[in-house]
Design an enzyme around this catalytic site. Sequence first.
Site, short mmCIF file in Angstrom:
data_model
loop_
_atom_site.label_atom_id
_atom_site.label_comp_id
_atom_site.label_asym_id
_atom_site.label_seq_id
_atom_site.Cartn_x
_atom_site.Cartn_y
_atom_site.Cartn_z
N LEU A 99 68.86 40.04 69.25
CA LEU A 99 70.22 40.15 69.59
C LEU A 99 70.79 39.35 70.81
CD1 LEU A 99 72.58 42.41 69.77
CD2 LEU A 99 71.80 43.17 72.14
N SER B 81 80.95 31.10 70.22
CA SER B 81 81.01 29.40 70.42
C SER B 81 79.86 28.95 71.12
CB SER B 81 82.25 29.24 71.17
OG SER B 81 82.35 29.66 72.67
N TYR C 252 80.28 30.28 90.93
CA TYR C 252 79.36 30.48 89.74
C TYR C 252 78.06 30.20 90.13
CZ TYR C 252 77.31 28.72 85.48
OH TYR C 252 76.69 28.32 84.18
N1 LIG Z 1 78.17 24.57 78.87
C1 LIG Z 1 77.37 24.38 80.02
O1 LIG Z 1 77.46 23.20 80.48
C2 LIG Z 1 76.48 25.34 80.61
C3 LIG Z 1 76.46 26.71 80.13
N2 LIG Z 1 75.44 27.59 80.68
C4 LIG Z 1 75.66 28.89 80.57
O2 LIG Z 1 75.43 29.19 78.88
C5 LIG Z 1 75.89 30.15 78.69
C6 LIG Z 1 76.73 29.89 77.39
O3 LIG Z 1 77.74 29.07 77.75
P1 LIG Z 1 78.19 28.02 76.75
O4 LIG Z 1 77.86 28.05 75.20
O5 LIG Z 1 78.31 26.65 77.32
O6 LIG Z 1 80.20 28.27 76.75
P2 LIG Z 1 81.11 28.89 75.73
O7 LIG Z 1 82.37 29.10 76.66
O8 LIG Z 1 81.24 27.92 74.30
O9 LIG Z 1 80.53 30.26 75.45
C7 LIG Z 1 80.33 31.23 76.10
C8 LIG Z 1 80.46 32.60 75.25
O10 LIG Z 1 80.31 33.69 76.15
C9 LIG Z 1 81.27 34.76 75.77
N3 LIG Z 1 81.78 35.63 76.76
C10 LIG Z 1 82.38 35.41 77.65
N4 LIG Z 1 82.76 36.47 78.42
C11 LIG Z 1 82.05 37.73 77.58
C12 LIG Z 1 82.09 39.15 77.70
N5 LIG Z 1 82.56 39.84 78.38
N6 LIG Z 1 81.34 39.78 76.68
C13 LIG Z 1 80.95 38.94 75.76
N7 LIG Z 1 80.90 37.83 75.50
C14 LIG Z 1 81.48 37.00 76.40
C15 LIG Z 1 82.64 33.89 75.09
O11 LIG Z 1 83.34 34.75 74.16
P3 LIG Z 1 84.88 34.38 74.08
O12 LIG Z 1 84.94 33.41 72.94
O13 LIG Z 1 85.32 35.76 73.79
O14 LIG Z 1 85.33 33.77 75.38
C16 LIG Z 1 81.69 32.84 74.59
O15 LIG Z 1 81.16 33.25 73.10
C17 LIG Z 1 76.83 30.90 79.82
O16 LIG Z 1 76.06 31.79 80.43
C18 LIG Z 1 76.93 29.52 80.61
O17 LIG Z 1 77.01 30.15 82.04
C19 LIG Z 1 74.34 27.12 81.33
C20 LIG Z 1 74.26 25.85 81.96
C21 LIG Z 1 75.19 24.85 81.52
C1 LIG Z 2 79.72 15.94 90.45
C2 LIG Z 2 78.21 15.67 90.67
C3 LIG Z 2 77.15 16.16 89.84
C4 LIG Z 2 77.80 17.05 88.99
C5 LIG Z 2 77.12 18.08 88.22
C6 LIG Z 2 77.92 19.03 87.18
C7 LIG Z 2 79.17 18.98 86.77
C8 LIG Z 2 77.17 19.92 86.79
C9 LIG Z 2 77.47 21.09 85.92
C10 LIG Z 2 76.48 21.84 85.52
C11 LIG Z 2 77.19 23.13 84.99
C12 LIG Z 2 78.27 23.05 84.07
C13 LIG Z 2 76.27 24.01 84.70
C14 LIG Z 2 76.48 25.27 84.14
O1 LIG Z 2 76.00 26.40 84.38
C15 LIG Z 2 75.70 15.98 89.98
C16 LIG Z 2 75.27 15.35 88.74
C17 LIG Z 2 75.19 17.21 90.51
C18 LIG Z 2 75.53 15.03 91.14
C19 LIG Z 2 76.44 14.16 91.36
C20 LIG Z 2 77.90 14.66 91.68
#
Ligand SMILES: NC(=O)C1=CN([C@@H]2O[C@H](COP(=O)(O)OP(=O)(O)OC[C@H]3O[C@@H](n4cnc5c(N)ncnc54)[C@H](OP(=O)(O)O)[C@@H]3O)[C@@H](O)[C@H]2O)C=CC1
Ligand SMILES: CC1=C(/C=C/C(C)=C/C=C/C(C)=C/C=O)C(C)(C)CCC1
Length: 353
Positions: free
Chosen positions: A45, A51, A192
């Site tokens: 699941l 997305s 976050y």
């Molecule tokens: N992208 C990144 O840089 C990073 C992302 N992550 C984590 O990865 C995970 C996926 O994100 P990512 O694929 O990047 O982002 P997306 O925005 O592409 O996907 C997020 C997904 O979560 C869904 N969602 C949000 N709220 C809910 C809810 N209440 N119930 C069910 N579904 C929900 C969205 O649905 P809807 O389309 O309806 O909004 C979408 O399908 C997240 O937990 C994020 O924190 C971790 C590290 C880095």
């Molecule tokens: C600005 C900046 C940074 C940015 C990191 C970013 C933007 C990370 C994003 C992470 C995400 C989106 C995680 C989701 O879960 C570094 C490389 C730490 C160091 C230099 C300054």
Amino acid sequence: MMRPGGGPGTQLLHLSPAGLNPNCTSLPEAAVSDREGRMSCRNVLITGCSSGIGLALAVHLARDELRRFRVVATMRDLGRRGELETRAGTALGHTLEIRQLDVDCEESVRRCVEAIPQQRVDVLVSNAGRGLVGPLELQSVEAARRLLDTNVLGLLRLVRQVLPDMKRRRSGHVVVMSSVLGLQGLLFNDLYCASKFAVEGFCESLALQALKFGVHISLIEPGPVATEFERKLYEEAATLDLSGLDPETRELFQGFYLPYSREVFAALAQSPAEVAEHTARVITSESPPFRSQTNSLYAPLATLKHADTSGHLPLAAFQRLIFQHDRLFKASLSLLKLLQWRKRRDMDHTKTP
Ligand SMILES: NC(=O)C1=CN([C@@H]2O[C@H](COP(=O)(O)OP(=O)(O)OC[C@H]3O[C@@H](n4cnc5c(N)ncnc54)[C@H](OP(=O)(O)O)[C@@H]3O)[C@@H](O)[C@H]2O)C=CC1
Ligand SMILES: CC1=C(/C=C/C(C)=C/C=C/C(C)=C/C=O)C(C)(C)CCC1
């Protein structure tokens, strides 16, 4: 050690006819048996499959050549299922089905799990999540509540629904999409990071109990990934009214952080497919790691944290990286961007006949 494939001695010999596998009652063709005739198709699941990472993982597992998975790909708004349906192709209705699930709503989680044959979830992937960026002074308590509701309480709602059954069966795997920002704080990501740190603490605590019942917990910790997540972040950031901020914070956010963050994403972001592949390796691992980062570039951050328990060293090193060595860091980003571009170009060339 992670390795693809089933457990020790799991030799995948033949595809079984539908119906024989209790895990795959409604989806034919998804059953696989080992040498002893044991069925090893697992119900997975996944939340947040409209997305990004969730979508990529659902497709990856559903199209598994060995047909080891029956994927229940969920999303809160079924109106957004078009891309998943297209990408799933022939897997749709066979090894993949799409269901509604909103992690903010306990009733929705319950309904979805109860609709699964025998309510059996072998692997739960808690992936749904949202981001939030900006100066803390501009974030409302309501926005923080929404974030924590989805990222933290959403995980709680899911685990509460599937864990009792996993414990009863003395098997199961809970895979949680955390982040490197669940290990390391980052300026303008206070809330976050708080949500992902909460996820990490929740999982560390739960894993101790779960292991007693043969249930595995795995945290996946990606850095930036090229998904809609980034677009949504910048769109929300653009709606913030920065006019009431002190000029120094405004400049730090608008003039420094936002462009820096865009550069970081452009140079370092992994594709959702890469994260999906990593997650699939964790799911199929004989001995799943409790935590794993999808990009080795972030390992030094975690190491520094454990090297100095006072917190001075990692804080100072990170501050210097961000503010003092930013030019050197940005130069490395440009180099990385070039290397990434070359790697993708070479991969594209090898794909073309
Ligand atoms: N992208 C990144 O840089 C990073 C992302 N992550 C984590 O990865 C995970 C996926 O994100 P990512 O694929 O990047 O982002 P997306 O925005 O592409 O996907 C997020 C997904 O979560 C869904 N969602 C949000 N709220 C809910 C809810 N209440 N119930 C069910 N579904 C929900 C969205 O649905 P809807 O389309 O309806 O909004 C979408 O399908 C997240 O937990 C994020 O924190 C971790 C590290 C880095
Ligand atoms: C600005 C900046 C940074 C940015 C990191 C970013 C933007 C990370 C994003 C992470 C995400 C989106 C995680 C989701 O879960 C570094 C490389 C730490 C160091 C230099 C300054």
